[in-house]
Design an enzyme around this catalytic site. Structure first.
Site, PDB file in Angstrom:
ATOM      1  N   SER A  51      10.913   7.717  35.953  1.00 17.45           N
ATOM      2  CA  SER A  51      12.257   8.832  36.222  1.00 17.45           C
ATOM      3  C   SER A  51      12.649   8.136  37.582  1.00 17.45           C
ATOM      4  CB  SER A  51      12.356  10.198  35.886  1.00 17.45           C
ATOM      5  OG  SER A  51      12.314  10.272  34.613  1.00 17.45           O
ATOM      6  N   ASN A  75      10.956   1.120  29.556  1.00 19.33           N
ATOM      7  CA  ASN A  75      10.876   2.314  28.984  1.00 19.33           C
ATOM      8  C   ASN A  75      11.146   2.288  27.723  1.00 19.33           C
ATOM      9  OD1 ASN A  75      10.673   3.780  31.881  1.00 19.33           O
ATOM     10  ND2 ASN A  75      12.835   2.464  31.144  1.00 19.33           N
ATOM     11  N   GLU A 105       8.021  14.463  34.204  1.00 19.26           N
ATOM     12  CA  GLU A 105       9.167  14.209  33.443  1.00 19.26           C
ATOM     13  C   GLU A 105       9.456  15.093  33.037  1.00 19.26           C
ATOM     14  OE1 GLU A 105      10.346   9.938  33.262  1.00 19.26           O
ATOM     15  OE2 GLU A 105       8.269  10.187  33.268  1.00 19.26           O
ATOM     16  N   GLU A 137      11.120  -2.891  34.424  1.00 18.05           N
ATOM     17  CA  GLU A 137       9.916  -2.283  33.774  1.00 18.05           C
ATOM     18  C   GLU A 137      10.877  -1.810  32.325  1.00 18.05           C
ATOM     19  OE1 GLU A 137       9.597   1.870  34.525  1.00 18.05           O
ATOM     20  OE2 GLU A 137      10.899   1.505  36.226  1.00 18.05           O
ATOM     21  N   ARG A 170      14.626   0.756  26.883  1.00 15.35           N
ATOM     22  CA  ARG A 170      15.174   0.426  27.168  1.00 15.35           C
ATOM     23  C   ARG A 170      14.734  -0.543  28.850  1.00 15.35           C
ATOM     24  NH1 ARG A 170      16.248   4.403  30.348  1.00 15.35           N
ATOM     25  NH2 ARG A 170      15.722   3.966  32.320  1.00 15.35           N
ATOM     26  N   TYR A 195      19.750  11.702  37.309  1.00 16.80           N
ATOM     27  CA  TYR A 195      19.636  13.151  36.288  1.00 16.80           C
ATOM     28  C   TYR A 195      20.367  13.775  36.958  1.00 16.80           C
ATOM     29  CZ  TYR A 195      15.656  10.842  34.241  1.00 16.80           C
ATOM     30  OH  TYR A 195      14.688  10.107  33.463  1.00 16.80           O
ATOM     31  N   ASP A 239      14.616  -1.870  32.452  1.00 16.84           N
ATOM     32  CA  ASP A 239      15.639  -2.248  33.339  1.00 16.84           C
ATOM     33  C   ASP A 239      15.676  -3.169  34.060  1.00 16.84           C
ATOM     34  OD1 ASP A 239      16.132  -0.143  33.435  1.00 16.84           O
ATOM     35  OD2 ASP A 239      14.829   0.911  34.461  1.00 16.84           O
ATOM     36  N   GLY A 269      14.953   8.467  28.374  1.00 15.43           N
ATOM     37  CA  GLY A 269      15.989   9.835  28.066  1.00 15.43           C
ATOM     38  C   GLY A 269      16.778  10.314  27.733  1.00 15.43           C
TER      39      GLY A 269
END
Length: 325
Positions: free
Chosen positions: A165, A287, A37, A285, A270, A231, A272, A291
């Site tokens: 990602s 994070n 990443e 998951e 964050r 992205y 998901d 990002g």
């Protein structure tokens, strides 16, 4: 994208940093690194560094390489802003190094970072606490692929256990596809997971300084919310408010808060999560250093809570002054 500055009448006033910039001292923004990443981290790091400098913070950037220890020892650093994504920055190793050097840093601590980076261990913790997460299996051979397909059925999604990602991920609908996807994912990680495919809308919920930000509903014409959708693509859809009624949104936020507490998330992060066709939520998951690019989700959620990008970055930095739980 529709954005509101409140969610269910919730006030986010306490998220704003009231700390004088000089209080932070000299801040090193750690970005880049050597993970898969890297490019995303470079973009995130540049944006965060600019925001800190524009906010009056004495900040400078370090593109993390093999000489990191020498750089950290040579520079005067009062605290670190970690915006490294993936292994080497988000997995507890960087946090451990900074702890040894006595340098305060943003985000979660060693254990929470390591747990969150390991999708298998994260799922095991959640399952032990009754927090819903899709059924899964670990793949290490073609025989494992056959057994997993019998246990879980199709479709399935294959994931490297320690990548972010959506790197190395693939949706599969047959044993042959599963074997190919497992081999591909194995090029990124020696440990590969396969999960039941959850058919339904995807949401993401950010946390900042102990509060959950307004949920975002995600939509993409891609098979799933993959690297390109995250992205690059301009056809990804983001909905804030997320479209759930008040009771369901409250349920979503609550299960995400429980998921963060179970792992020990601190500062920011964050989650998901998917909702299936029966309306049930399933955690995917969490994070710990998400990002921070122009396509990123945490800045979107922060805007819905009334924080612009600079205020968000300052709030993340201010959280590094607070004791971790």
């Amino acid at each position: 994208m529709t954005v509101s500055t409140e969610s269910a009448g919730h006030s986010y006033a306490s998220l704003f940093s009231t700390v004088a910039p000089a209080t932070f001292g000299r801040v090193a923004v750690l970005y880049g690194g050597k993970s898969a990443e890297r490019e995303v981290s470079l973009n995130s790091g540049r944006a965060c560094l600019q925001a800190l400098q524009d906010g009056g913070v004495d900040a400078f950037g370090i593109d993390v390489g093999d000489d990191l220890l020498q750089v950290l020892l040579a520079e005067k650093i009062d605290r670190a802003f970690i915006v490294l994504h993936g292994r080497g920055g988000e997995d507890g190793s960087m946090q451990g190094l900074l702890e040894c050097l006595g340098i305060p840093y943003t985000g979660s601590g060693i254990l929470a970072s390591a747990l969150a980076m390991d999708k298998l261990r994260t799922k095991q913790v959640w399952k032990s606490l009754g927090i819903p997460t899709p059924a899964h299996a670990v793949l290490a051979s073609e025989d494992d692929c056959i057994l997993a397909s019998r246990e879980l059925g199709f479709p399935l999604i294959v994931k490297p256990a320690h990548e972010g990602s959506s790197i190395g991920m693939a949706k599969v609908t047959s044993v042959d596809e599963l074997v190919v996807a497992w081999k591909e994912a194995s090029t990124y990680d020696s440990q590969v997971l396969v999960e039941q495919w959850i058919q339904g809308p995807e949401f993401t919920v950010a946390t900042l300084r102990g509060q959950m930000l307004p949920p975002i509903a995600l939509g993409t014409p891609h098979t799933f919310y993959d690297y390109d959708a995250k992205y690059i693509a301009n056809d990804t859809q983001y909905r804030i408010p997320c479209g759930l009624d008040a009771a369901r949104e409250s349920e979503l936020v609550d299960v995400c808060a429980r998921a963060c507490e179970a792992i020990g998330i601190a500062g920011w992060g964050r989650v998901d999560i998917m909702q299936d066709e029966q309306g049930r939520f399933w955690l995917l998951e969490v994070n710990t250093a998400p990002g921070m690019t122009d396509h990123s989700l945490v800045p979107m959620a922060a805007r819905a809570a009334g924080l612009d990008f600079q205020q968000l970055v300052l709030a993340i930095l201010a959280a590094s002054l607070e004791a971790r739980g």
